[in-house]
Enzyme design. Structure first.
Site, mmCIF file in Angstrom:
data_model
loop_
_atom_site.group_PDB
_atom_site.id
_atom_site.type_symbol
_atom_site.label_atom_id
_atom_site.label_comp_id
_atom_site.label_asym_id
_atom_site.label_seq_id
_atom_site.Cartn_x
_atom_site.Cartn_y
_atom_site.Cartn_z
ATOM 1 N N SER A 120 31.371 83.304 15.820
ATOM 2 C CA SER A 120 32.448 83.124 15.099
ATOM 3 C C SER A 120 32.883 81.608 15.408
ATOM 4 O O SER A 120 34.418 81.415 13.982
ATOM 5 C CB SER A 120 33.183 84.020 15.753
ATOM 6 O OG SER A 120 33.096 83.898 17.639
ATOM 7 N N HIS A 141 28.654 85.791 9.548
ATOM 8 C CA HIS A 141 29.430 86.098 10.321
ATOM 9 C C HIS A 141 29.820 87.125 10.363
ATOM 10 O O HIS A 141 30.515 87.461 9.087
ATOM 11 C CB HIS A 141 30.578 84.519 10.325
ATOM 12 C CG HIS A 141 31.468 85.527 11.566
ATOM 13 N ND1 HIS A 141 33.168 84.389 11.035
ATOM 14 C CD2 HIS A 141 32.203 86.382 12.509
ATOM 15 C CE1 HIS A 141 33.788 85.497 11.906
ATOM 16 N NE2 HIS A 141 32.557 85.564 12.963
ATOM 17 N N GLU A 153 31.248 86.267 5.742
ATOM 18 C CA GLU A 153 31.362 84.697 6.150
ATOM 19 C C GLU A 153 29.007 83.692 6.505
ATOM 20 O O GLU A 153 29.212 84.195 7.182
ATOM 21 C CB GLU A 153 31.759 84.128 7.106
ATOM 22 C CG GLU A 153 33.252 84.263 6.671
ATOM 23 C CD GLU A 153 34.172 83.895 7.671
ATOM 24 O OE1 GLU A 153 35.328 83.138 7.318
ATOM 25 O OE2 GLU A 153 33.876 83.723 8.846
ATOM 26 N N ASN A 191 38.515 83.342 10.510
ATOM 27 C CA ASN A 191 39.164 83.196 12.022
ATOM 28 C C ASN A 191 40.232 82.058 11.610
ATOM 29 O O ASN A 191 41.473 81.918 12.165
ATOM 30 C CB ASN A 191 38.576 82.684 13.294
ATOM 31 C CG ASN A 191 37.601 84.192 13.565
ATOM 32 O OD1 ASN A 191 38.776 85.447 13.320
ATOM 33 N ND2 ASN A 191 36.297 84.193 13.958
#
Ligand code: 3HC
Length: 282
Positions: A120, A141, A153, A191
């Site tokens: 991540s 991800h 992702e 994130n």
């Protein structure tokens, strides 16, 4: 273009097991490995339970569930991954163990196999450089819970080839996920946006707003499925702190400074849902 038929997943925790579940459900031959045998058994048992629940709810037909169980095989060692067209890593979020794993996988899998990380936050370019095949290395991800969340992702490292990207994107489409292309930078897309938002919610809690009011405000006021503090507990406060520290360090801006209340909770061992206590008690 090479097609991925056999995929290996390393790490049978929440993310790895979720990834293995969606791969096997989509009909891919899937090998799951974890260095801790108990974690591997727990991960596999969880997948079987969730497949059973999906059948009970009428979300999955029994034949597909049975096929998924057959397609999903427990690997007894990384050597079993020699036949894999692609291996996805979902182990502890630290560079050194990931780099060591990729080095080992690099010597086991065939020359055309793709290596991918579910990190991540760690640089894809840096992990790719630990292997002899940086052009066949990518970030994939997945979001938690993997079987439910639509998004993956994709992150290209500096040397990821167009072909590798195309093969991985096509694999994601075949397992019914939607991809976005992120930059190989701290926090990628999700994130980078999500963690500062949750951090801001924690600052509000520190200033005295009740967690339930913060969560209801965002749930009812902006249609988020979970309020930010519930989501923080769900993701894990230790994970959240780790990502915020990374954003703060690498992007060098005060706006990413982890809220002191978050630091305190993590110091106390309040990691959220998995430890039984975070912003809420479980
Ligand atoms: N595994 C598999 N399925 C799960 C699950 C899990 N861990 N948790 C919930 N589900 C399924 C349920 O079985 C249910 O399925 P159904 O519709 O077929 O009955 C469905 O999800 C909805 O679950 P619930 O009714 O129990 O609860 P909710 O409606 O509140 O949904 C949720 C749960 C899907 C987790 C929803 O609250 C949500 O979308 N929350 C936000 C999640 C999110 O933002 N994830 C991203 C986090 S960031 C991230 O992963 C990046 C990382 O790097 C930090």
């Amino acid at each position: 273009m090479n097609q991925v038929k056999t995929v290996g997943v390393v790490g049978a925790g929440q993310m790895g097991a979720g990834i293995a579940q969606v791969l096997a459900t989509a009909g891919l031959s899937t090998l799951l490995f974890d260095a801790a045998p108990a974690a591997l058994d727990k991960g596999l048992a969880g997948i079987h339970t969730r497949l059973g629940q999906a059948v009970e709810k009428g979300k999955l037909d029994a034949a597909t569930s049975e096929r998924a169980k057959q397609q999903l095989v427990k690997a007894s060692s990384l050597k079993d991954f020699a036949k894999c067209d692609m291996v996805i890593e979902a182990i502890i979020e630290q560079f050194e163990p990931k780099a060591a794993l990729f080095k080992e996988l690099d010597s086991i899998v065939g020359p055309n196999a793709i290596l991918a990380s579910n990190t991540s936050s760690i640089s894809i370019t840096r992990m790719a450089a630990a292997t002899s095949r940086p052009e066949k290395f990518m970030g994939v991800h997945f979001m938690n819970p993997v079987p439910v969340m639509q998004l993956v992702e994709l992150i290209r490292g500096l040397q990821t080839s167009d072909e590798t990207y195309a093969v991985v994107q096509s694999l994601c489409t075949s397992i019914k996920k939607t991809t976005v292309l992120a930059i190989d930078g701290p926090g990628f897309i999700v994130n980078r946006i999500l963690c500062p938002m949750i951090n801001e919610a924690i600052f509000l809690a520190q200033e005295g707003v009740a967690p339930i009011d913060i969560d209801n405000a965002m749930k009812l006021g902006t249609n988020h499925p979970m309020g930010p503090l519930t989501l923080a507990d769900f993701v894990g406060l230790d994970t959240l702190l780790y990502i915020l520290q990374l954003l703060h360090r690498e992007l060098g801006e005060d706006k990413y400074r982890p809220c002191p209340l978050l630091v305190k909770y993590v110091e106390a061992g309040w990691f959220g849902k998995k430890s039984g206590r975070g912003f809420y008690r479980y």
